[in-house]
Design an enzyme around this catalytic site. Structure first.
Site, PDB file in Angstrom:
ATOM      1  N   LYS A  49       5.606  82.799   7.392  1.00  0.00           N
ATOM      2  CA  LYS A  49       6.193  81.474   7.158  1.00  0.00           C
ATOM      3  C   LYS A  49       6.963  81.457   5.836  1.00  0.00           C
ATOM      4  O   LYS A  49       8.063  80.895   5.748  1.00  0.00           O
ATOM      5  CB  LYS A  49       5.094  80.397   7.183  1.00  0.00           C
ATOM      6  CG  LYS A  49       4.562  80.154   8.590  1.00  0.00           C
ATOM      7  CD  LYS A  49       3.265  79.365   8.622  1.00  0.00           C
ATOM      8  CE  LYS A  49       2.693  79.347  10.036  1.00  0.00           C
ATOM      9  NZ  LYS A  49       1.334  78.789  10.135  1.00  0.00           N
ATOM     10  N   GLN A  93      -3.065  76.429   6.115  1.00  0.00           N
ATOM     11  CA  GLN A  93      -3.260  77.396   7.189  1.00  0.00           C
ATOM     12  C   GLN A  93      -4.659  77.212   7.770  1.00  0.00           C
ATOM     13  O   GLN A  93      -5.641  77.143   7.034  1.00  0.00           O
ATOM     14  CB  GLN A  93      -3.080  78.825   6.640  1.00  0.00           C
ATOM     15  CG  GLN A  93      -3.152  79.902   7.707  1.00  0.00           C
ATOM     16  CD  GLN A  93      -2.044  79.808   8.749  1.00  0.00           C
ATOM     17  OE1 GLN A  93      -0.890  79.503   8.439  1.00  0.00           O
ATOM     18  NE2 GLN A  93      -2.394  80.038  10.008  1.00  0.00           N
ATOM     19  N   ASP A 116       3.520  70.007   9.208  1.00  0.00           N
ATOM     20  CA  ASP A 116       2.865  70.769  10.278  1.00  0.00           C
ATOM     21  C   ASP A 116       2.297  69.818  11.341  1.00  0.00           C
ATOM     22  O   ASP A 116       1.765  70.260  12.351  1.00  0.00           O
ATOM     23  CB  ASP A 116       1.746  71.630   9.662  1.00  0.00           C
ATOM     24  CG  ASP A 116       1.356  72.820  10.525  1.00  0.00           C
ATOM     25  OD1 ASP A 116       2.196  73.266  11.335  1.00  0.00           O
ATOM     26  OD2 ASP A 116       0.224  73.320  10.385  1.00  0.00           O
TER      27      ASP A 116
END
Ligand code: NAP
Length: 275
Positions: A49, A93, A116
């Site tokens: 990412k 994450q 996200d």
């Protein structure tokens, strides 16, 4: 359906907008990545990412934390990033190590930085069909459907899987676009007969080649969100590509669109600070 091609288009657009933002704001858009522990797969995902961010002209600020981090400690770190005007988007994450309350950590992300699409606020926006950040994989799936002109309204969409990051939000997005949505899960009985009535199948199960070709109605559009060890999807691709009208491969289908949506939403978040 090529996710690779679509992702390249989304990233090119995000990079163009990131450059425009830099000209106007005097800084690049910035994505903060928070990683707790050193799970090898998570380390790889975060690095990927960050690399994609860099190539698109987006700064990333990495915050590595030890696996011993407490929920309170993680929440504090995320709250500080939420309050930091130099950070546009926050990516925690996941999964986080056992013992940490993942939901509490997600909810520390300011809704305006939830690029996200993991907070309850973002989920509510998806459910109500209101503007907001979408979960990235569901967002990529919707973009794939639109890029291939797949009609959604009035279609029977069968979503297999109900996780908070994939099955549930993609079902919400499809419902907001007037599909008739059936959500299936591990307690669903006679799954093949439900799938046989689907115009659109979204497989988000996490079981290799789980959906068989014989389950599909001829012409059905099949989106395989699964990503299992060995680059294997949740759909038996060879079998399914016969009856399917359109189908996503694994790899090269849904996967690449997920990161592309993350980058696009990071630029959206940055732009919203100056527009
Ligand atoms: P998850 O949290 O494990 O959820 C799996 C879902 O599948 C659950 O809702 C589960 O039902 C359901 N399920 C399990 N066995 C089933 C069965 N026999 N019949 C019907 N439903 C069943 O997984 P996830 O995070 O949503 O991920 C799903 C897949 O997508 C995985 O392969 C993952 O690697 C992939 N993925 C890909 C991306 C990407 O970027 N492309 C991103 C995220 C995930 P219950 O709720 O009843 O347990």
């Amino acid at each position: 359906m090529s996710g690779t091609d679509l992702a390249a288009e989304i990233v090119a657009d995000a990079a163009r907008r990131a450059a425009g933002f830099e000209t106007r704001a005097g800084r690049k858009p910035c994505l903060a990545t928070v990683l707790v522990g050193e799970d090898p797969a998570s380390v790889t995902y975060v690095r990927m990412k960050q690399n994609r961010c860099r190539k698109a002209g987006i700064d990333s600020r990495h915050v590595p934390l030890p696996a011993t981090t407490t929920t309170a400690g993680l929440v504090e770190v995320i709250e500080n990033l939420s309050a930091d005007p130099g950070v546009d988007g926050i990516l925690l994450q996941h999964p986080v190590p056992e013992g940490i309350d993942e939901r509490a950590a997600f909810e520390a992300i300011a809704p305006g930085k939830d690029v996200d699409g993991v907070t309850m606020s973002s989920f509510a926006a998806m459910s109500f069909g209101l503007p907001g950040f979408v979960s990235c994989t569901p967002g990529g799936i919707m973009r794939l459907l639109d890029a291939y002109d797949v009609g959604i309204e009035g279609k029977h969409a069968v979503v297999i899987g109900r996780s908070p990051i994939l099955g549930k939000p993609v079902a919400a997005l499809l419902l907001a676009r007037n599909a008739t949505v059936t959500v299936c899960h591990s307690r669903t009985t006679d799954l093949p007969s439900i799938v046989r009535s689907a115009d659109l199948v979204i497989a988000a199960v996490g079981r290799p080649e789980f959906v068989r070709g014989s389950w599909l109605k001829p012409g059905a559009v099949v989106i395989d969100a699964g990503y299992n060890p060995g680059n294997v999807g949740d759909v038996a691709f060879e079998e399914a590509s016969g009856p399917a009208g359109l189908i996503t491969p694994v790899p090269g289908g849904v996967g690449p669109t997920t990161i592309a949506v993350l980058l696009a939403q990071t630029v959206d978040a940055a732009e919203s600070t100056i527009d």
